[in-house]
Design a protein around this motif. Structure first.
Motif, mmCIF file in Angstrom:
data_model
loop_
_atom_site.group_PDB
_atom_site.id
_atom_site.type_symbol
_atom_site.label_atom_id
_atom_site.label_comp_id
_atom_site.label_asym_id
_atom_site.label_seq_id
_atom_site.Cartn_x
_atom_site.Cartn_y
_atom_site.Cartn_z
ATOM 1 N N GLY A 103 0.805 -1.218 0.000
ATOM 2 C CA GLY A 103 0.000 0.000 0.000
ATOM 3 C C GLY A 103 0.839 1.269 0.000
ATOM 4 O O GLY A 103 1.926 1.306 0.582
ATOM 5 N N ARG A 104 0.288 2.305 -0.616
ATOM 6 C CA ARG A 104 1.009 3.586 -0.674
ATOM 7 C C ARG A 104 1.173 4.196 0.718
ATOM 8 O O ARG A 104 2.167 4.864 0.994
ATOM 9 N N GLY A 105 0.232 3.919 1.603
ATOM 10 C CA GLY A 105 0.373 4.414 2.966
ATOM 11 C C GLY A 105 1.481 3.725 3.741
ATOM 12 O O GLY A 105 2.003 4.273 4.721
ATOM 13 N N SER A 106 1.847 2.539 3.314
ATOM 14 C CA SER A 106 2.950 1.818 3.955
ATOM 15 C C SER A 106 4.309 2.289 3.461
ATOM 16 O O SER A 106 5.333 1.966 4.072
ATOM 17 N N ASP A 107 4.322 3.031 2.367
ATOM 18 C CA ASP A 107 5.567 3.473 1.743
ATOM 19 C C ASP A 107 5.346 4.862 1.155
ATOM 20 O O ASP A 107 5.374 5.061 -0.059
ATOM 21 N N SER A 109 7.080 7.503 0.822
ATOM 22 C CA SER A 109 8.146 8.093 0.001
ATOM 23 C C SER A 109 8.405 7.285 -1.260
ATOM 24 O O SER A 109 9.271 7.652 -2.052
ATOM 25 N N HIS A 110 7.665 6.208 -1.465
ATOM 26 C CA HIS A 110 7.802 5.323 -2.623
ATOM 27 C C HIS A 110 9.246 4.852 -2.775
ATOM 28 O O HIS A 110 9.850 4.939 -3.849
ATOM 29 N N SER A 111 9.767 4.322 -1.691
ATOM 30 C CA SER A 111 11.128 3.790 -1.699
ATOM 31 C C SER A 111 11.188 2.379 -2.262
ATOM 32 O O SER A 111 12.266 1.885 -2.596
ATOM 33 N N GLY A 112 10.037 1.724 -2.329
ATOM 34 C CA GLY A 112 9.995 0.329 -2.733
ATOM 35 C C GLY A 112 9.942 -0.622 -1.551
ATOM 36 O O GLY A 112 9.816 -1.836 -1.733
ATOM 37 N N TYR A 113 10.010 -0.066 -0.338
ATOM 38 C CA TYR A 113 9.946 -0.877 0.873
ATOM 39 C C TYR A 113 8.737 -0.473 1.723
ATOM 40 O O TYR A 113 8.518 0.722 1.977
ATOM 41 N N ALA A 114 7.973 -1.461 2.169
ATOM 42 C CA ALA A 114 6.866 -1.202 3.096
ATOM 43 C C ALA A 114 7.450 -0.995 4.488
ATOM 44 O O ALA A 114 8.210 -1.825 4.983
ATOM 45 N N GLN A 115 7.096 0.129 5.108
ATOM 46 C CA GLN A 115 7.715 0.496 6.378
ATOM 47 C C GLN A 115 6.739 0.486 7.548
ATOM 48 O O GLN A 115 7.158 0.402 8.706
ATOM 49 N N ARG A 116 5.452 0.592 7.267
ATOM 50 C CA ARG A 116 4.468 0.573 8.345
ATOM 51 C C ARG A 116 3.174 -0.052 7.834
ATOM 52 O O ARG A 116 2.910 -0.049 6.625
ATOM 53 N N PHE A 117 2.378 -0.525 8.777
ATOM 54 C CA PHE A 117 1.197 -1.302 8.420
ATOM 55 C C PHE A 117 0.021 -0.891 9.300
ATOM 56 O O PHE A 117 0.211 -0.435 10.432
ATOM 57 N N SER A 118 -1.171 -1.066 8.760
ATOM 58 C CA SER A 118 -2.351 -0.642 9.510
ATOM 59 C C SER A 118 -3.571 -1.430 9.068
ATOM 60 O O SER A 118 -3.634 -1.917 7.928
ATOM 61 N N ASN A 119 -4.535 -1.520 9.960
ATOM 62 C CA ASN A 119 -5.828 -2.140 9.688
ATOM 63 C C ASN A 119 -6.926 -1.088 9.602
ATOM 64 O O ASN A 119 -8.106 -1.412 9.502
ATOM 65 N N THR A 120 -6.521 0.179 9.642
ATOM 66 C CA THR A 120 -7.477 1.284 9.699
ATOM 67 C C THR A 120 -8.017 1.617 8.317
ATOM 68 O O THR A 120 -7.237 1.773 7.368
ATOM 69 N N PRO A 121 -9.339 1.750 8.176
ATOM 70 C CA PRO A 121 -9.904 2.150 6.879
ATOM 71 C C PRO A 121 -9.335 3.484 6.418
ATOM 72 O O PRO A 121 -9.046 4.377 7.223
ATOM 73 N N ASP A 122 -9.151 3.611 5.119
ATOM 74 C CA ASP A 122 -8.641 4.821 4.462
ATOM 75 C C ASP A 122 -7.178 5.137 4.806
ATOM 76 O O ASP A 122 -6.692 6.215 4.475
ATOM 77 N N SER A 123 -6.484 4.195 5.438
ATOM 78 C CA SER A 123 -5.057 4.421 5.716
ATOM 79 C C SER A 123 -4.214 4.155 4.476
ATOM 80 O O SER A 123 -3.065 4.596 4.399
ATOM 81 N N ASN A 124 -4.767 3.411 3.513
ATOM 82 C CA ASN A 124 -4.048 3.012 2.303
ATOM 83 C C ASN A 124 -2.790 2.194 2.614
ATOM 84 O O ASN A 124 -1.871 2.122 1.797
ATOM 85 N N MET A 125 -2.765 1.585 3.792
ATOM 86 C CA MET A 125 -1.619 0.770 4.181
ATOM 87 C C MET A 125 -1.929 -0.716 3.992
ATOM 88 O O MET A 125 -3.085 -1.137 4.018
ATOM 89 N N SER A 126 -0.871 -1.475 3.827
ATOM 90 C CA SER A 126 -0.998 -2.926 3.836
ATOM 91 C C SER A 126 -1.211 -3.398 5.268
ATOM 92 O O SER A 126 -0.814 -2.724 6.225
ATOM 93 N N SER A 127 -1.816 -4.564 5.402
ATOM 94 C CA SER A 127 -2.023 -5.187 6.706
ATOM 95 C C SER A 127 -1.310 -6.529 6.745
ATOM 96 O O SER A 127 -1.305 -7.258 5.753
ATOM 97 N N VAL A 128 -0.738 -6.841 7.897
ATOM 98 C CA VAL A 128 -0.047 -8.110 8.054
ATOM 99 C C VAL A 128 -0.928 -9.098 8.818
ATOM 100 O O VAL A 128 -1.943 -8.728 9.381
ATOM 101 N N GLY A 129 -0.493 -10.372 8.822
ATOM 102 C CA GLY A 129 -1.224 -11.398 9.547
ATOM 103 C C GLY A 129 -1.802 -12.449 8.630
ATOM 104 O O GLY A 129 -1.482 -12.512 7.436
ATOM 105 N N ALA A 130 -2.662 -13.289 9.195
ATOM 106 C CA ALA A 130 -3.252 -14.419 8.482
ATOM 107 C C ALA A 130 -4.582 -14.028 7.856
ATOM 108 O O ALA A 130 -5.441 -13.430 8.515
#
Length: 213
Positions: A103-107, A109-130
């Protein structure tokens, strides 16, 4: 003479043959052959910690993940241009590697590395887990896709956030060749259009997708 003739012609008494019990040789012992399953990931594609966490998740969420013929892993520690989506054959042990976006929210600066994660709606982040795969679907915006159900506190809003697996231009090989990395999603596991059809069919419903960093 008569006595002698009478003795010679007398019949011999009948005798009864003894009953013979057949001897049955003992059956040979049953030999059991233990079959050792092939090792998982013999070529070492998957990070050890990621594999161990995924195997644990299979057991923890067994009631939601009935199919254990194969599972899918995502290593968010790796650069987006690398192959970091794994299809693990739990029977044969082999691993197939593909690429997927974060997700763009996880990166931001568009470095190519995911740096943070979230389960929050509209965060645009990836989520980890099963996650449990919930079958092939079709959406008006993304077209063919695979639905996912988050099974943990870190991703249980996956349906609400419309976190799915779908094809995207920014995940295609020509984008990678041009930009040197994949583009970013809104939190979905976007893949190349050419990879999606087979992936969509094989993921099906009731298999594990496990993402970790």
């Amino acid at each position: 003479m008569l006595a002698g003739c009478a003795s010679a012609s007398a019949k011999a008494p009948l005798t009864t043959a003894a009953t013979v019990t057949p001897v049955i040789p003992p059956a040979p012992p049953i030999q059991t052959v233990s079959v050792t399953p092939p090792p998982l990931d013999p070529r070492g594609h998957v990070r050890k910690e990621l594999m161990e966490r995924a195997m644990t998740a299979l057991d923890v969420h067994h009631h939601k993940i009935p199919l254990r013929d194969r599972m899918y892993l995502v290593d968010f520690q790796k650069f987006s241009g690398e192959e970091r989506l794994y299809e693990v054959d739990l029977v044969a042990g082999e691993v197939k590697v593909l690429r997927t976006c974060h997700g763009r929210g996880s990166d931001p600066s568009h470095s190519g590395y995911a740096q943070r994660f979230s389960n929050t709606p509209d965060s645009n982040m990836s989520s980890v887990g099963a996650y449990a795969t919930a079958g092939a679907s079709w959406g008006s915006q993304q077209g063919p896709n695979v639905l996912l159900d988050g099974l943990e506190y870190s991703n249980d809003k996956a349906r609400e956030r419309a976190i799915i697996i779908h094809g995207a231009d920014y995940a295609d090989p020509d984008f990678l060749a041009r930009e040197g990395k994949l583009g970013r999603s809104y939190g979905c596991f976007s893949v190349a259009h050419t990879d999606l059809p087979e992936l969509r069919e094989r993921m099906g419903e009731g298999r594990l997708l496990f993402a970790w960093a």
